[in-house]
Write an enzyme that holds these catalytic residues in place. Sequence first.
Site, PDB file in Angstrom:
ATOM      1  N   GLU A 156       0.838  -1.195   0.000  1.00  0.00           N
ATOM      2  CA  GLU A 156       0.000   0.000   0.000  1.00  0.00           C
ATOM      3  C   GLU A 156       0.864   1.233   0.000  1.00  0.00           C
ATOM      4  O   GLU A 156       1.975   1.244   0.519  1.00  0.00           O
ATOM      5  CB  GLU A 156      -0.919  -0.025   1.222  1.00  0.00           C
ATOM      6  CG  GLU A 156      -1.880  -1.187   1.139  1.00  0.00           C
ATOM      7  CD  GLU A 156      -2.923  -1.172   2.238  1.00  0.00           C
ATOM      8  OE1 GLU A 156      -3.368  -0.077   2.625  1.00  0.00           O
ATOM      9  OE2 GLU A 156      -3.281  -2.257   2.699  1.00  0.00           O
TER      10      GLU A 156
ATOM     11  N   CYS B 127       3.362   8.385   1.094  1.00  0.00           N
ATOM     12  CA  CYS B 127       3.909   7.379   2.003  1.00  0.00           C
ATOM     13  C   CYS B 127       4.114   6.102   1.191  1.00  0.00           C
ATOM     14  O   CYS B 127       3.186   5.626   0.545  1.00  0.00           O
ATOM     15  CB  CYS B 127       2.889   7.182   3.121  1.00  0.00           C
ATOM     16  SG  CYS B 127       3.298   5.861   4.238  1.00  0.00           S
TER      17      CYS B 127
ATOM     18  N   CYS C  51      -0.798   6.566   7.497  1.00  0.00           N
ATOM     19  CA  CYS C  51       0.533   6.043   7.244  1.00  0.00           C
ATOM     20  C   CYS C  51       0.969   5.080   8.340  1.00  0.00           C
ATOM     21  O   CYS C  51       0.755   5.311   9.504  1.00  0.00           O
ATOM     22  CB  CYS C  51       1.484   7.220   7.264  1.00  0.00           C
ATOM     23  SG  CYS C  51       2.421   7.388   5.812  1.00  0.00           S
TER      24      CYS C  51
HETATM   25  N1  SAH Z   1       9.316   0.174   9.581  1.00  0.00           N
HETATM   26  C1  SAH Z   1       9.421   1.575   9.729  1.00  0.00           C
HETATM   27  C2  SAH Z   1       8.458   2.379   8.881  1.00  0.00           C
HETATM   28  C3  SAH Z   1       7.047   1.910   8.719  1.00  0.00           C
HETATM   29  S1  SAH Z   1       5.840   2.155   9.909  1.00  0.00           S
HETATM   30  C4  SAH Z   1       9.301   1.966  11.163  1.00  0.00           C
HETATM   31  O1  SAH Z   1       8.878   1.154  11.966  1.00  0.00           O
HETATM   32  O2  SAH Z   1       9.652   3.096  11.474  1.00  0.00           O
HETATM   33  C5  SAH Z   1       5.516   3.906  10.117  1.00  0.00           C
HETATM   34  C6  SAH Z   1       5.116   4.238  11.569  1.00  0.00           C
HETATM   35  O3  SAH Z   1       3.822   3.724  11.934  1.00  0.00           O
HETATM   36  C7  SAH Z   1       6.102   3.656  12.550  1.00  0.00           C
HETATM   37  O4  SAH Z   1       6.408   4.601  13.536  1.00  0.00           O
HETATM   38  C8  SAH Z   1       5.315   2.502  13.113  1.00  0.00           C
HETATM   39  O5  SAH Z   1       5.814   2.102  14.358  1.00  0.00           O
HETATM   40  C9  SAH Z   1       3.920   3.051  13.171  1.00  0.00           C
HETATM   41  N2  SAH Z   1       2.863   2.035  13.296  1.00  0.00           N
HETATM   42  C10 SAH Z   1       2.877   0.762  12.872  1.00  0.00           C
HETATM   43  N3  SAH Z   1       1.717   0.146  13.188  1.00  0.00           N
HETATM   44  C11 SAH Z   1       0.950   1.050  13.806  1.00  0.00           C
HETATM   45  C12 SAH Z   1      -0.355   1.019  14.373  1.00  0.00           C
HETATM   46  N4  SAH Z   1      -1.110  -0.075  14.358  1.00  0.00           N
HETATM   47  N5  SAH Z   1      -0.837   2.156  14.923  1.00  0.00           N
HETATM   48  C13 SAH Z   1      -0.082   3.275  14.941  1.00  0.00           C
HETATM   49  N6  SAH Z   1       1.152   3.369  14.428  1.00  0.00           N
HETATM   50  C14 SAH Z   1       1.677   2.260  13.873  1.00  0.00           C
END
Ligand code: SAH
Length: 391
Positions: free
Chosen positions: A103, A137, A368
Amino acid sequence: MTTGAPLRTDLAPPGHPLERLPEEWAEVFASWGEPAFRGKQAFLWIHRDGVLDPAKMTNLPARVRERMTEELGGAPAEISHLHASADRTRKMLIKFGDGREVESVLIPQLRDVDPDGDEDELEVKPGRVAGARVTQCISSQVGCAMGCVFCASGVAGLKRHLSGAEIIAQVLLGRAALDEHEALRNVVFMGMGEPLHNYGAVARALVLLTHPEGIALSKRRVTVSTSGLVPEIDRLAKDFGGQVRLAISLHSVNNERRSEIMPINRKYPLPVLMDALRRYPLPKRARITIEYTLIRGVNDSVAEAKDLVKLLARIPAKVNLIPMNPITGSPLGAPEWESVERFQATVHGLGLACTVRTQRGDDISAACGQLALHGEKRKVKMRLPTTRDEN
Ligand code: SAH
Ligand code: SF4
């Protein structure tokens, strides 16, 4: 838009024609007996103009176009679904040759400029509307190997890495899907996957995204978000001299708690990660974005908000709070809104910039980093922490 000199770093040879830089196209053309200047022409067509069909590259001779058509084959990716929400956020499902999907989300920045010029991080408030500058994103992997317990990609596990071409294809497709009055302004690696676990492909994508003759994004408008792979943070610092923006998924200031929700913390514990952030060569006035997903009863106490400010005391940082989006099969969820506000007020009150990432595109669940994996729902095994800081 010009962005100065292209980013330069050692990259592995391109694996797909879409990954070639102008000079790499020139080398290929030289081997075909064509002049070097055609390299730039091919690059401009693809990356600046978004034209992937060689038949339409009118300033190239027919013999070159034919050969390019053979080489390029079909499109490396297509938009298999595009869903727009009421606030103009658009979620795309992008499908690759092998049928795998990721996505990617187009998020128009809110019109209203904050003092830092961080228009994309404005909170949703009455009178703020979708503007013409769009943040995209993007994903770096199908699924993710890092196993964070609150994340749909982590629960699904890693299916495969994306190639540099597949990462760039998301942006070419996203840019082509923009309305006429819109322009792509920022790209954030905050979709599926851990970008620094797929370093080579992401490094190539960074060079391509910011190439002045291509998509030409400003270097400071490309953000790599990581759960904290310390050696690769150092590598990014070395390869790009700190010019690429960094976002860190912190999510807890308590080392044990962080290990519980983010297994990568066992390998690179908080103090080690903090040292890497202190080493990161930030340009003047730039700050590292600290992402902090607020999970009810896990990391949302006022005590932890205070500790967060202490932990970041010597790091140029700004905090972005993300109320957790629920994922299938997990007991974890967002705190009450009052707790989110209290956390933000505490951090802000202690002098650290702190925004809340509001749920844009809510009606299509397209925020995102909260991208659902379709058809890959699994039960989440998560032990809720046994201790909890008192508010
Ligand atoms: N793998 C990378 C980038 C992708 S996730 C990372 O972890 O930084 C982008 C952001 O969304 C990250 O800060 C991640 O921890 C957060 N995230 C993932 N799942 C989530 C959820 N269910 N609710 C809120 N934030 C979430
Ligand atoms: Fe991977 Fe980031 Fe999700 Fe963790 S939060 S599992 S690193 S995508």
